[in-house]
Design a protein around this motif. Sequence first.
Motif, PDB file in Angstrom:
ATOM      1  N   SER A  93       0.698  -1.170  -0.123  1.00 48.82           N
ATOM      2  CA  SER A  93       0.042   0.071   0.075  1.00 48.82           C
ATOM      3  C   SER A  93       0.758   1.438   0.194  1.00 48.82           C
ATOM      4  CB  SER A  93      -0.931  -0.101   1.249  1.00 48.82           C
ATOM      5  OG  SER A  93      -1.609   1.247   1.260  1.00 48.82           O
ATOM      6  N   SER A  94       2.070   1.296   0.770  1.00 48.60           N
ATOM      7  CA  SER A  94       2.932   2.232   0.970  1.00 48.60           C
ATOM      8  C   SER A  94       3.507   2.498  -0.487  1.00 48.60           C
ATOM      9  CB  SER A  94       3.882   2.362   1.928  1.00 48.60           C
ATOM     10  OG  SER A  94       3.278   2.153   3.466  1.00 48.60           O
ATOM     11  N   ARG A  95       3.819   1.306  -1.050  1.00 50.58           N
ATOM     12  CA  ARG A  95       4.622   1.557  -2.480  1.00 50.58           C
ATOM     13  C   ARG A  95       3.657   2.201  -3.405  1.00 50.58           C
ATOM     14  NH1 ARG A  95       7.393  -3.613  -5.481  1.00 50.58           N
ATOM     15  NH2 ARG A  95       8.889  -1.956  -6.924  1.00 50.58           N
ATOM     16  N   LEU A  96       2.179   1.839  -3.362  1.00 56.27           N
ATOM     17  CA  LEU A  96       1.390   2.469  -4.421  1.00 56.27           C
ATOM     18  C   LEU A  96       1.108   3.815  -4.215  1.00 56.27           C
ATOM     19  CD1 LEU A  96      -1.380  -0.535  -4.588  1.00 56.27           C
ATOM     20  CD2 LEU A  96      -0.349   0.445  -6.590  1.00 56.27           C
ATOM     21  N   THR A  97       1.145   4.004  -2.996  1.00 56.52           N
ATOM     22  CA  THR A  97       1.138   5.718  -2.458  1.00 56.52           C
ATOM     23  C   THR A  97       2.039   6.479  -3.046  1.00 56.52           C
ATOM     24  OG1 THR A  97      -0.120   5.197  -0.547  1.00 56.52           O
ATOM     25  CG2 THR A  97       1.007   7.349  -0.760  1.00 56.52           C
ATOM     26  N   ALA A  98       3.326   5.911  -3.028  1.00 58.65           N
ATOM     27  CA  ALA A  98       4.782   6.609  -3.541  1.00 58.65           C
ATOM     28  C   ALA A  98       4.467   6.820  -5.074  1.00 58.65           C
ATOM     29  CB  ALA A  98       5.965   5.830  -3.094  1.00 58.65           C
ATOM     30  N   LEU A  99       4.028   5.561  -5.666  1.00 58.20           N
ATOM     31  CA  LEU A  99       3.847   5.685  -7.180  1.00 58.20           C
ATOM     32  C   LEU A  99       2.928   6.542  -7.707  1.00 58.20           C
ATOM     33  CD1 LEU A  99       3.904   1.929  -8.082  1.00 58.20           C
ATOM     34  CD2 LEU A  99       5.944   3.619  -8.276  1.00 58.20           C
ATOM     35  N   ILE A 100       1.892   6.800  -7.076  1.00 56.08           N
ATOM     36  CA  ILE A 100       0.672   7.795  -7.377  1.00 56.08           C
ATOM     37  C   ILE A 100       1.411   8.949  -7.368  1.00 56.08           C
ATOM     38  CG2 ILE A 100      -1.486   8.669  -6.548  1.00 56.08           C
ATOM     39  CD1 ILE A 100      -2.285   5.864  -5.649  1.00 56.08           C
ATOM     40  N   GLU A 101       2.065   9.372  -6.234  1.00 52.30           N
ATOM     41  CA  GLU A 101       2.732  10.898  -6.065  1.00 52.30           C
ATOM     42  C   GLU A 101       3.787  11.187  -7.319  1.00 52.30           C
ATOM     43  OE1 GLU A 101       4.594  10.551  -2.109  1.00 52.30           O
ATOM     44  OE2 GLU A 101       2.809  10.693  -1.125  1.00 52.30           O
ATOM     45  N   GLN A 102       4.083  10.038  -7.859  1.00 47.53           N
ATOM     46  CA  GLN A 102       5.102  10.188  -9.143  1.00 47.53           C
ATOM     47  C   GLN A 102       4.571  10.558 -10.530  1.00 47.53           C
ATOM     48  OE1 GLN A 102       7.871   6.949  -9.242  1.00 47.53           O
ATOM     49  NE2 GLN A 102       8.516   7.182  -7.055  1.00 47.53           N
ATOM     50  N   LEU A 106       5.403  12.419 -14.782  1.00 40.21           N
ATOM     51  CA  LEU A 106       5.817  11.849 -16.054  1.00 40.21           C
ATOM     52  C   LEU A 106       5.394  12.569 -17.394  1.00 40.21           C
ATOM     53  CD1 LEU A 106       3.782   8.414 -15.111  1.00 40.21           C
ATOM     54  CD2 LEU A 106       6.184   8.914 -14.697  1.00 40.21           C
ATOM     55  N   GLY A 107       6.131  12.276 -18.527  1.00 44.15           N
ATOM     56  CA  GLY A 107       5.903  12.937 -19.630  1.00 44.15           C
ATOM     57  C   GLY A 107       5.014  12.495 -20.500  1.00 44.15           C
ATOM     58  N   ILE A 108       4.401  13.142 -21.264  1.00 42.50           N
ATOM     59  CA  ILE A 108       3.264  12.727 -22.025  1.00 42.50           C
ATOM     60  C   ILE A 108       4.250  12.178 -23.357  1.00 42.50           C
ATOM     61  CG2 ILE A 108       1.134  13.164 -23.427  1.00 42.50           C
ATOM     62  CD1 ILE A 108       0.778  12.800 -20.312  1.00 42.50           C
ATOM     63  N   SER A 109       3.468  11.096 -23.855  1.00 41.10           N
ATOM     64  CA  SER A 109       4.343  10.890 -25.361  1.00 41.10           C
ATOM     65  C   SER A 109       3.902  11.705 -26.323  1.00 41.10           C
ATOM     66  CB  SER A 109       3.710   9.516 -25.514  1.00 41.10           C
ATOM     67  OG  SER A 109       4.058   8.936 -26.935  1.00 41.10           O
ATOM     68  N   GLY A 110       4.883  12.236 -27.168  1.00 37.22           N
ATOM     69  CA  GLY A 110       4.841  13.207 -28.189  1.00 37.22           C
ATOM     70  C   GLY A 110       4.344  14.687 -27.793  1.00 37.22           C
ATOM     71  N   GLU A 165      -4.680  16.436 -20.975  1.00 34.13           N
ATOM     72  CA  GLU A 165      -3.446  15.855 -20.304  1.00 34.13           C
ATOM     73  C   GLU A 165      -3.790  15.832 -18.686  1.00 34.13           C
ATOM     74  OE1 GLU A 165       0.045  17.999 -20.839  1.00 34.13           O
ATOM     75  OE2 GLU A 165       0.059  17.753 -23.247  1.00 34.13           O
ATOM     76  N   PHE A 166      -4.365  16.611 -18.195  1.00 36.37           N
ATOM     77  CA  PHE A 166      -4.847  16.700 -16.674  1.00 36.37           C
ATOM     78  C   PHE A 166      -5.656  15.414 -16.337  1.00 36.37           C
ATOM     79  CE2 PHE A 166      -8.125  17.487 -13.469  1.00 36.37           C
ATOM     80  CZ  PHE A 166      -7.338  17.928 -12.377  1.00 36.37           C
ATOM     81  N   PHE A 167      -6.536  15.346 -17.176  1.00 33.96           N
ATOM     82  CA  PHE A 167      -7.494  13.906 -16.919  1.00 33.96           C
ATOM     83  C   PHE A 167      -6.664  12.678 -17.216  1.00 33.96           C
ATOM     84  CE2 PHE A 167     -10.658  17.269 -17.606  1.00 33.96           C
ATOM     85  CZ  PHE A 167     -11.463  17.076 -16.676  1.00 33.96           C
ATOM     86  N   LEU A 168      -5.895  12.833 -18.168  1.00 32.60           N
ATOM     87  CA  LEU A 168      -4.874  11.612 -18.419  1.00 32.60           C
ATOM     88  C   LEU A 168      -4.259  11.214 -17.161  1.00 32.60           C
ATOM     89  CD1 LEU A 168      -4.404   9.434 -20.433  1.00 32.60           C
ATOM     90  CD2 LEU A 168      -2.355  11.109 -21.199  1.00 32.60           C
ATOM     91  N   TYR A 169      -3.593  12.153 -16.526  1.00 31.48           N
ATOM     92  CA  TYR A 169      -2.723  11.937 -15.251  1.00 31.48           C
ATOM     93  C   TYR A 169      -3.767  11.460 -14.179  1.00 31.48           C
ATOM     94  CZ  TYR A 169       1.204  14.412 -17.016  1.00 31.48           C
ATOM     95  OH  TYR A 169       2.494  14.834 -17.674  1.00 31.48           O
ATOM     96  N   ALA A 211      12.796   8.302 -17.876  1.00 30.09           N
ATOM     97  CA  ALA A 211      13.256   7.181 -17.086  1.00 30.09           C
ATOM     98  C   ALA A 211      12.034   7.290 -15.765  1.00 30.09           C
ATOM     99  CB  ALA A 211      14.553   7.803 -16.211  1.00 30.09           C
ATOM    100  N   LYS A 212      11.438   8.127 -15.357  1.00 27.02           N
ATOM    101  CA  LYS A 212      10.343   7.772 -14.325  1.00 27.02           C
ATOM    102  C   LYS A 212       9.201   7.079 -14.856  1.00 27.02           C
ATOM    103  CE  LYS A 212      11.401  11.916 -11.943  1.00 27.02           C
ATOM    104  NZ  LYS A 212      10.798  13.288 -11.322  1.00 27.02           N
ATOM    105  N   THR A 213       8.981   7.137 -16.041  1.00 25.97           N
ATOM    106  CA  THR A 213       7.873   6.361 -16.749  1.00 25.97           C
ATOM    107  C   THR A 213       8.220   4.955 -16.595  1.00 25.97           C
ATOM    108  OG1 THR A 213       7.103   8.297 -18.114  1.00 25.97           O
ATOM    109  CG2 THR A 213       6.474   5.867 -18.809  1.00 25.97           C
ATOM    110  N   ALA A 214       9.648   4.619 -17.147  1.00 23.82           N
ATOM    111  CA  ALA A 214      10.201   3.177 -17.336  1.00 23.82           C
ATOM    112  C   ALA A 214      10.004   2.659 -15.925  1.00 23.82           C
ATOM    113  CB  ALA A 214      11.456   3.269 -17.691  1.00 23.82           C
ATOM    114  N   ALA A 215      10.528   3.564 -15.020  1.00 22.72           N
ATOM    115  CA  ALA A 215      10.678   2.818 -13.325  1.00 22.72           C
ATOM    116  C   ALA A 215       9.217   2.579 -12.869  1.00 22.72           C
ATOM    117  CB  ALA A 215      11.116   3.954 -12.583  1.00 22.72           C
TER     118      ALA A 215
END
Length: 260
Positions: A93-102, A106-110, A165-169, A211-215
């Motif tokens: 659960s803590s790991r998912l929280t950290a991922l959500i914060e990142q 992330l960069g949008i493709s294109g 883009e906002f709704f995508l995030y 890099a952040k997207t790949a991680a």
Amino acid sequence: RGLGDVYKRQDVHHRVGSSGTQWMIAETEYLLRIANHRLTLARDTDTARVALELADQRLRDSNDPSWAGVREQIARDIAELSAFEAPDSAGLSSRLTALIEQISQLGISGAAIRPKHTPHEPTGLSPGERSWGTLLDDLWSGFKDTVRIRQHDAPVQTMLAPEHEFFLYENLKLHLEAARLGLVRGDQALFRDNLQVAADWLDRYFDPNDAKTAALSQAIDEMHAIDIRPELPDISLSLRTLQARQDLMRDIAPGRTESQ
């Protein structure tokens, strides 16, 4: 029921005192039932193990070697529970929280290749020098600046407006939140389905070279492989062994209690 019930029963035994083997066997059966209920209904391995250990103590205190077979089965069930590895739900659960914060980083493709519109600059002709020919030339030049034909080996992705883009995030965050809800509920399907959707969205809409997207994608793949509701060990054989032993004693000596 939990550990409180187990220790409460233990306290009752100490206050009432020993009243023969019959009391001890009845209490042993009660503790074995608690162990099975806590494990199957609440997946509470800690309470189940404590109840099994207390049940074994009751049989040991009876000083009756005829219960050795039951004690052996209880020992096997305790070993099964000790070897069982429950998933680290709090850590996941803590790991998912950290991922959500990142996600917001992330960069949008294109997104970095949005074409900039450069307005066509008209030739330096005075209004009196305009003609149908110069007008057609201006229209053609403007058309070429507006429409450009390029060849691509892969389909061109639609460029998203900032509000899109906002709704995508936000949608990506919602899927990870839903995965966390599945984790809390112990719902394997809800957990994995939302992680799979999140992984698909990362591949489709976000920059794979970031890099952040790949991680983030790698972390989601690792969690997707985790079984958050593994099969529990079966400890019901201890109770069945005890009951079979009681039935055997009644058949051997009908009408007699175990204390006689």
